[in-house]
Design an enzyme around this catalytic site. Structure first.
Site, short mmCIF file in Angstrom:
data_model
loop_
_atom_site.label_atom_id
_atom_site.label_comp_id
_atom_site.label_asym_id
_atom_site.label_seq_id
_atom_site.Cartn_x
_atom_site.Cartn_y
_atom_site.Cartn_z
CG LEU A 18 -57.31 -24.14 64.62
CD1 LEU A 18 -58.67 -24.33 64.22
CD2 LEU A 18 -57.00 -23.77 66.00
N GLY A 19 -54.19 -27.82 63.42
CA GLY A 19 -53.95 -29.14 63.53
C GLY A 19 -53.82 -29.45 62.10
N GLY A 21 -54.40 -33.22 59.39
CA GLY A 21 -54.60 -34.69 59.13
C GLY A 21 -53.85 -35.29 57.79
CB ALA A 22 -54.17 -38.35 55.86
CG PHE A 23 -56.08 -36.61 52.71
CD1 PHE A 23 -55.23 -37.30 51.85
CD2 PHE A 23 -56.83 -37.29 53.50
CE1 PHE A 23 -55.59 -38.55 51.56
CE2 PHE A 23 -57.27 -38.72 53.44
CZ PHE A 23 -56.07 -39.22 52.23
CD GLU A 25 -50.43 -27.66 57.11
OE1 GLU A 25 -49.39 -28.54 57.09
OE2 GLU A 25 -50.52 -26.46 57.10
CE LYS A 43 -51.25 -32.36 55.69
NZ LYS A 43 -50.80 -33.53 56.09
CG ASP A 140 -61.32 -41.38 59.41
OD1 ASP A 140 -61.07 -42.19 60.13
OD2 ASP A 140 -60.70 -40.26 58.99
#
Length: 287
Positions: A18-19, A21-23, A25, A43, A140
Site C-alpha cells: 500500500l505504501g 513512510g520513513a520507518f 511499510e 523497516k 505529525d
C-alpha cells in the site's frame, strides 16, 4: 519487504503493498479468520527488545480507542527477508487518505460544510489523545495521516492514523520534542525543536483546514532555512477568505485562531477547536 502471497505469523496472507513512510511499510493483508486488514511493518530490524520498542505506537492506539482513531487489532514480530521486524495490524480503510479523498471529490469551493465535518472528526479523535494525563500529542498530523472511509449510511468517517511520532508530553512543561512534517509544524515547534504540545497539533489541524478550504498551504516557503526556524510564521497567513470567498467571517476567524503564531492565544487543544468548529456548523450551539 514483503511479497504478495507471503504468510506472516501463520495468520496473515499479504495481498498487496500500500505504501511506505520513513520507518515502515504498509500492506493490505487478509487474516485467515477476520478478513482484510492493513499491516504496518517496521523497516528497522534488530533484537527482539528493539522490535518490541517499535510497537509503542500500537500500544498507544489500543489505549486511545475512538471511532475517529484507526483501530489496532494485533501486534507481533515476524521474520522477513531482511530479518526480524515488528508489525501491527489495523483496520483497512479502502477510500485512502484525506489528500486522496479531497482531490477525488472536485468542486472544492462548494463543499465547505463537508470540510468542516471532516475537521471536527479529526479534532474528536485527537481530543481523546489530548485528554490523556499527561496528554499524548500526535506530532505529525498531515492529510496523508488522516484516513477517510465510509460508514454504513455512506457518510465519510475520519480515522487519524500514523501515531508513530506520538509522545506523551512532559508532565511539568506540557511539551514534547518536536518532530514531524515541516509544512504542518507550528512556529514554536520549528523554532525551538521542543515545542510539540496539544496546541501544536491544533496548529496542524489549522493548516489542514486552510488547505481544504483554499487548496493552498498557509505558508509556502517551508524549504527555506529561515522557514525551518519559523521566522515567517510570526504573523498569521492571509485570511482564507482571500483565496475562497465562500468562507465566511466566522469560519475564517476560527481557522486563523488555530493558526495563531502565539500558542498561548491559540486553541489549547483539539477539544476546544472542535467546539469552535461545531459552533460554526450549528449556530444554535454557540455560547
Amino acid at each position: 519487504m514483503l511479497s504478495e502471497g507471503q504468510r506472516i505469523a501463520g495468520q496473515y496472507t499479504v495481498e498487496r503493498y500500500l505504501g511506505r513512510g520513513a520507518f515502515a511499510e504498509v500492506y493490505r493483508v487478509r487474516h485467515r479468520f477476520l478478513g482484510r486488514q492493513a499491516m504496518k511493518v517496521f523497516k528497522h530490524v534488530g533484537s527482539r527488545a528493539a522490535a518490541e520498542e517499535l510497537l509503542e505506537e500500537a500500544v498507544l492506539l489500543s489505549r486511545i480507542g475512538h471511532p475517529n482513531i484507526v483501530r489496532v487489532f494485533d501486534a507481533g514480530i515476524a521474520e522477513t527477508p531482511g530479518g526480524r521486524s515488528a508489525f501491527f495490524t489495523m483496520e483497512y480503510v479502502p477510500a485512502g487518505n484525506l489528500e486522496q479523498y479531497w482531490a477525488a471529490r472536485g468542486d472544492r469551493f462548494t463543499r465547505i460544510g463537508e470540510a468542516v465535518d471532516l475537521l471536527i472528526q479529526i479534532c474528536d479523535g485527537l481530543a481523546v489523545a489530548h485528554g490523556e494525563r499527561p496528554p499524548i500529542v500526535h506530532r505529525d498530523l498531515t492529510p496523508q495521516n488522516v484516513l477517510v472511509g465510509f460508514d454504513d449510511d455512506g457518510r465519510p468517517r475520519v480515522r487519524v492514523s500514523d501515531f508513530g511520532l506520538a509522545k506523551r508530553t512532559d508532565a511539568f512543561t506540557g511539551l514534547a520534542s518536536a518532530r514531524g512534517t515541516l509544512a504542518f509544524k507550528s512556529p514554536e515547534a520549528l523554532r525551538y525543536r521542543k515545542g510539540d504540545s496539544p496546541a501544536g497539533d491544533v496548529w496542524a489541524v489549522g493548516a489542514i483546514a486552510y488547505l481544504l478550504l483554499t487548496d493552498t498551504l498557509p505558508f509556502h516557503d517551508d524549504s527555506s532555512p529561515v522557514a525551518f526556524f519559523g521566522v515567517p510564521r510570526d504573523a498569521p497567513p492571509p485570511s482564507p477568505q482571500i483565496r475562497n470567498p465562500e468562507v465566511d467571517d466566522e469560519l475564517a476567524r476560527t481557522v486563523l485562531h488555530a493558526l495563531e503564531p502565539n500558542p498561548a492565544r491559540r486553541a489549547a487543544d483539539a477539544a476546544e477547536l472542535a467546539r469552535l468548529l461545531r459552533g460554526w456548523r450549528n449556530p444554535e450551539t454557540r455560547q
